[in-house]
Motif scaffolding. Structure first.
Motif, PDB file in Angstrom:
ATOM      1  N   THR A 264       0.858  -1.182   0.000  1.00 34.80           N
ATOM      2  CA  THR A 264       0.000   0.000   0.000  1.00 34.80           C
ATOM      3  C   THR A 264       0.896   1.235   0.000  1.00 34.80           C
ATOM      4  OG1 THR A 264      -0.068   0.061   2.414  1.00 34.80           O
ATOM      5  CG2 THR A 264      -1.841  -1.137   1.312  1.00 34.80           C
ATOM      6  N   ALA A 265       0.400   2.286  -0.604  1.00 35.19           N
ATOM      7  CA  ALA A 265       1.090   3.575  -0.519  1.00 35.19           C
ATOM      8  C   ALA A 265       0.054   4.629  -0.214  1.00 35.19           C
ATOM      9  CB  ALA A 265       1.799   3.905  -1.826  1.00 35.19           C
ATOM     10  N   GLU A 266       0.413   5.505   0.728  1.00 33.84           N
ATOM     11  CA  GLU A 266      -0.489   6.597   1.079  1.00 33.84           C
ATOM     12  C   GLU A 266       0.213   7.917   0.804  1.00 33.84           C
ATOM     13  OE1 GLU A 266      -1.801   6.692   5.126  1.00 33.84           O
ATOM     14  OE2 GLU A 266      -3.166   8.386   4.737  1.00 33.84           O
ATOM     15  N   VAL A 267      -0.487   8.792   0.103  1.00 30.85           N
ATOM     16  CA  VAL A 267      -0.010  10.161  -0.088  1.00 30.85           C
ATOM     17  C   VAL A 267      -0.952  11.042   0.719  1.00 30.85           C
ATOM     18  CG1 VAL A 267       0.472  12.010  -1.734  1.00 30.85           C
ATOM     19  CG2 VAL A 267       0.831   9.617  -2.402  1.00 30.85           C
ATOM     20  N   ALA A 268      -0.401  11.740   1.697  1.00 30.40           N
ATOM     21  CA  ALA A 268      -1.251  12.489   2.634  1.00 30.40           C
ATOM     22  C   ALA A 268      -2.216  13.410   1.886  1.00 30.40           C
ATOM     23  CB  ALA A 268      -0.375  13.302   3.574  1.00 30.40           C
ATOM     24  N   GLY A 269      -3.460  13.290   2.215  1.00 25.73           N
ATOM     25  CA  GLY A 269      -4.478  14.154   1.618  1.00 25.73           C
ATOM     26  C   GLY A 269      -4.971  13.686   0.267  1.00 25.73           C
ATOM     27  N   LEU A 270      -4.273  12.726  -0.345  1.00 27.38           N
ATOM     28  CA  LEU A 270      -4.724  12.226  -1.656  1.00 27.38           C
ATOM     29  C   LEU A 270      -5.346  10.844  -1.556  1.00 27.38           C
ATOM     30  CD1 LEU A 270      -2.172  12.994  -4.519  1.00 27.38           C
ATOM     31  CD2 LEU A 270      -4.390  14.040  -4.062  1.00 27.38           C
ATOM     32  N   GLY A 271      -4.891  10.062  -0.575  1.00 29.81           N
ATOM     33  CA  GLY A 271      -5.487   8.742  -0.391  1.00 29.81           C
ATOM     34  C   GLY A 271      -4.474   7.612  -0.514  1.00 29.81           C
ATOM     35  N   THR A 272      -5.023   6.418  -0.599  1.00 30.78           N
ATOM     36  CA  THR A 272      -4.212   5.196  -0.556  1.00 30.78           C
ATOM     37  C   THR A 272      -4.448   4.378  -1.814  1.00 30.78           C
ATOM     38  OG1 THR A 272      -4.393   5.183   1.844  1.00 30.78           O
ATOM     39  CG2 THR A 272      -3.750   3.114   0.821  1.00 30.78           C
ATOM     40  N   VAL A 273      -3.388   3.712  -2.268  1.00 29.19           N
ATOM     41  CA  VAL A 273      -3.453   2.842  -3.444  1.00 29.19           C
ATOM     42  C   VAL A 273      -2.797   1.529  -3.044  1.00 29.19           C
ATOM     43  CG1 VAL A 273      -1.317   3.930  -4.315  1.00 29.19           C
ATOM     44  CG2 VAL A 273      -2.760   2.627  -5.875  1.00 29.19           C
ATOM     45  N   SER A 274      -3.287   0.429  -3.576  1.00 35.53           N
ATOM     46  CA  SER A 274      -2.696  -0.850  -3.167  1.00 35.53           C
ATOM     47  C   SER A 274      -2.648  -1.845  -4.323  1.00 35.53           C
ATOM     48  CB  SER A 274      -3.484  -1.458  -2.001  1.00 35.53           C
ATOM     49  OG  SER A 274      -4.729  -1.952  -2.445  1.00 35.53           O
ATOM     50  N   VAL A 275      -1.773  -2.818  -4.156  1.00 36.16           N
ATOM     51  CA  VAL A 275      -1.685  -3.924  -5.109  1.00 36.16           C
ATOM     52  C   VAL A 275      -1.201  -5.153  -4.339  1.00 36.16           C
ATOM     53  CG1 VAL A 275       0.722  -3.487  -5.818  1.00 36.16           C
ATOM     54  CG2 VAL A 275      -0.868  -4.576  -7.416  1.00 36.16           C
ATOM     55  N   SER A 276      -1.653  -6.313  -4.762  1.00 37.15           N
ATOM     56  CA  SER A 276      -1.159  -7.557  -4.176  1.00 37.15           C
ATOM     57  C   SER A 276      -0.440  -8.335  -5.262  1.00 37.15           C
ATOM     58  CB  SER A 276      -2.315  -8.402  -3.631  1.00 37.15           C
ATOM     59  OG  SER A 276      -2.935  -7.723  -2.553  1.00 37.15           O
ATOM     60  N   THR A 277       0.522  -9.142  -4.820  1.00 41.18           N
ATOM     61  CA  THR A 277       1.210 -10.005  -5.788  1.00 41.18           C
ATOM     62  C   THR A 277       0.804 -11.445  -5.528  1.00 41.18           C
ATOM     63  OG1 THR A 277       3.138  -9.998  -4.317  1.00 41.18           O
ATOM     64  CG2 THR A 277       3.180  -8.497  -6.198  1.00 41.18           C
ATOM     65  N   ALA A 278       0.641 -12.160  -6.610  1.00 40.20           N
ATOM     66  CA  ALA A 278       0.203 -13.553  -6.487  1.00 40.20           C
ATOM     67  C   ALA A 278       1.262 -14.365  -5.777  1.00 40.20           C
ATOM     68  CB  ALA A 278      -0.058 -14.126  -7.884  1.00 40.20           C
ATOM     69  N   PRO A 279       0.832 -15.306  -4.911  1.00 38.32           N
ATOM     70  CA  PRO A 279       1.819 -16.175  -4.280  1.00 38.32           C
ATOM     71  C   PRO A 279       2.470 -17.044  -5.328  1.00 38.32           C
ATOM     72  CG  PRO A 279      -0.425 -16.805  -3.650  1.00 38.32           C
ATOM     73  CD  PRO A 279      -0.543 -15.612  -4.547  1.00 38.32           C
ATOM     74  N   GLY A 280       3.662 -17.506  -5.064  1.00 42.65           N
ATOM     75  CA  GLY A 280       4.337 -18.368  -6.033  1.00 42.65           C
ATOM     76  C   GLY A 280       5.814 -18.216  -5.916  1.00 42.65           C
ATOM     77  N   ALA A 281       6.498 -18.829  -6.862  1.00 42.85           N
ATOM     78  CA  ALA A 281       7.955 -18.801  -6.819  1.00 42.85           C
ATOM     79  C   ALA A 281       8.449 -17.373  -6.986  1.00 42.85           C
ATOM     80  CB  ALA A 281       8.509 -19.678  -7.933  1.00 42.85           C
ATOM     81  N   GLU A 282       9.410 -17.010  -6.175  1.00 41.44           N
ATOM     82  CA  GLU A 282      10.037 -15.706  -6.329  1.00 41.44           C
ATOM     83  C   GLU A 282      10.837 -15.712  -7.629  1.00 41.44           C
ATOM     84  OE1 GLU A 282       9.897 -13.263  -3.942  1.00 41.44           O
ATOM     85  OE2 GLU A 282       8.713 -14.423  -2.529  1.00 41.44           O
ATOM     86  N   THR A 283      10.982 -14.556  -8.223  1.00 40.51           N
ATOM     87  CA  THR A 283      11.849 -14.477  -9.393  1.00 40.51           C
ATOM     88  C   THR A 283      13.299 -14.614  -8.922  1.00 40.51           C
ATOM     89  OG1 THR A 283      11.977 -12.094  -9.267  1.00 40.51           O
ATOM     90  CG2 THR A 283      10.216 -13.019 -10.602  1.00 40.51           C
ATOM     91  N   ALA A 284      14.174 -14.860  -9.861  1.00 35.84           N
ATOM     92  CA  ALA A 284      15.546 -15.250  -9.520  1.00 35.84           C
ATOM     93  C   ALA A 284      16.245 -14.283  -8.573  1.00 35.84           C
ATOM     94  CB  ALA A 284      16.358 -15.396 -10.793  1.00 35.84           C
TER      95      ALA A 284
END
Ligand code: 0L1
Ligand code: MG
Length: 297
Positions: A264-284
């Motif tokens: 999540t990222a919050e910019v004060a006064g502008l709000g919050t944005v979020s993203v999730s990453t799928a579980p699984g093998a990490e990249t190299a």
């Protein structure tokens, strides 16, 4: 996201690539394949001499490959917008890249990073253009076309081994652009949306604070992204249709993006944005701890 590009990105204008077109095309193909396969390649400049104009020509050729595969240009992004990053690279100017519809992840959405090379994430501010702007003039009034601002996340992912590159390499690689997420838009005129100085920015991975900064770290004022984009878009022939999104730049260092995480990222006064990453093998190269900044040549 609103609006869609109806025009195509053009060949770089006012520039003079010195490298043969076939070499530019081969560089773009190499990067295109690295992005699709998730297999990093050596820096282009290790074997090919590229000027900055050549590098933008490679970037444009890469965008055309994506468009041939059905993608649409939906905006632009600036890179190296903080003094710290610019000094780290030893450069005096910011760089510009292209956003396509395939790079967009909805707010709160799920991103599969298993095809990534070594993805990292950074909090940004985004602008939306309410009308198309003719970017052929370097002093085009982009600021006057902005109708909304939003908190945003950019996922960057260099296609080069070890995330190491020269300025020309990273420009050719579409400024490490991978994906982007836009939070809730605030229309201009709503509250204090036009005042973007000194807003605290905080990014969390699975609830743990991993980066903090201020919007002032973006070109000293995120609004500076508009004239900067106008200048670079005119020089390199980038189009900005109505509804186009402009990522103004990062407010903190980028941090490694693990699989199975929520950011999540919050910019004060502008709000919050979020993203999730799928579980699984990490990249190299995803064994580094979140919070570790990446390096450049
Ligand atoms: O969006 C960015 O600032 C990235 C620019 C390219 C350099 C890097 O990968 O840090
Ligand atoms: Mg960025």
């Amino acid at each position: 996201m609103t609006g869609a590009a109806t025009k195509t990105m053009t060949e770089p204008m006012s520039t003079d690539p010195h490298t043969p077109t076939a070499v530019i095309g081969a560089c773009a193909e190499n990067l295109h394949e690295a992005r699709r396969s998730g297999r990093a390649i050596p820096q282009l400049t290790a074997t090919t001499s590229l000027t900055l104009d050549d590098a933008y020509a490679v970037q444009a050729a890469g965008v055309r490959l994506r468009m041939s595969a059905g993608e649409r240009v939906v905006g632009a992004k600036l890179g190296l917008t903080s003094k710290a990053k610019a000094e780290q690279m030893g450069v005096a100017d910011v760089i510009i890249g292209v956003l396509t519809d395939a790079m967009h992840v909805p707010d709160g959405g799920l991103l599969d990073i298993s095809r990534g090379v070594h993805p990292r994430i950074e909090p940004e501010v985004a602008f939306r253009l309410g009308r198309a702007v003719d970017t052929s003039a370097p002093d085009a009034d982009l600021r006057g076309a902005v109708d909304a601002v939003a908190p945003a996340l950019e996922i960057i992912d260099s296609r080069y081994q070890d995330f190491r590159f020269t300025l020309e390499d990273v420009v050719a690689d579409n400024t490490s652009g991978s994906h982007f997420v836009i939070g809730p838009w605030t229309e201009l005129g709503e509250g204090s949306a036009t005042q973007l100085l000194d807003r605290a920015v905080e990014m969390r991975v699975d609830g743990r604070v991993c980066a903090t900064g201020s919007t002032t770290d973006i070109l000293d004022d995120p609004w500076q992204a508009l004239p900067t984009t106008a200048r670079l878009a005119a020089r390199y022939g980038q189009v900005l249709p109505a509804g186009a999104v402009l990522l103004a730049g990062a407010a903190t260092a980028a941090v490694p993006l693990p699989a199975g995480a929520r950011v999540t990222a919050e910019v004060a006064g502008l709000g919050t944005v979020s993203v999730s990453t799928a579980p699984g093998a990490e990249t190299a190269e995803m064994t580094a701890e979140p919070g570790q900044a990446h390096t450049h040549d």
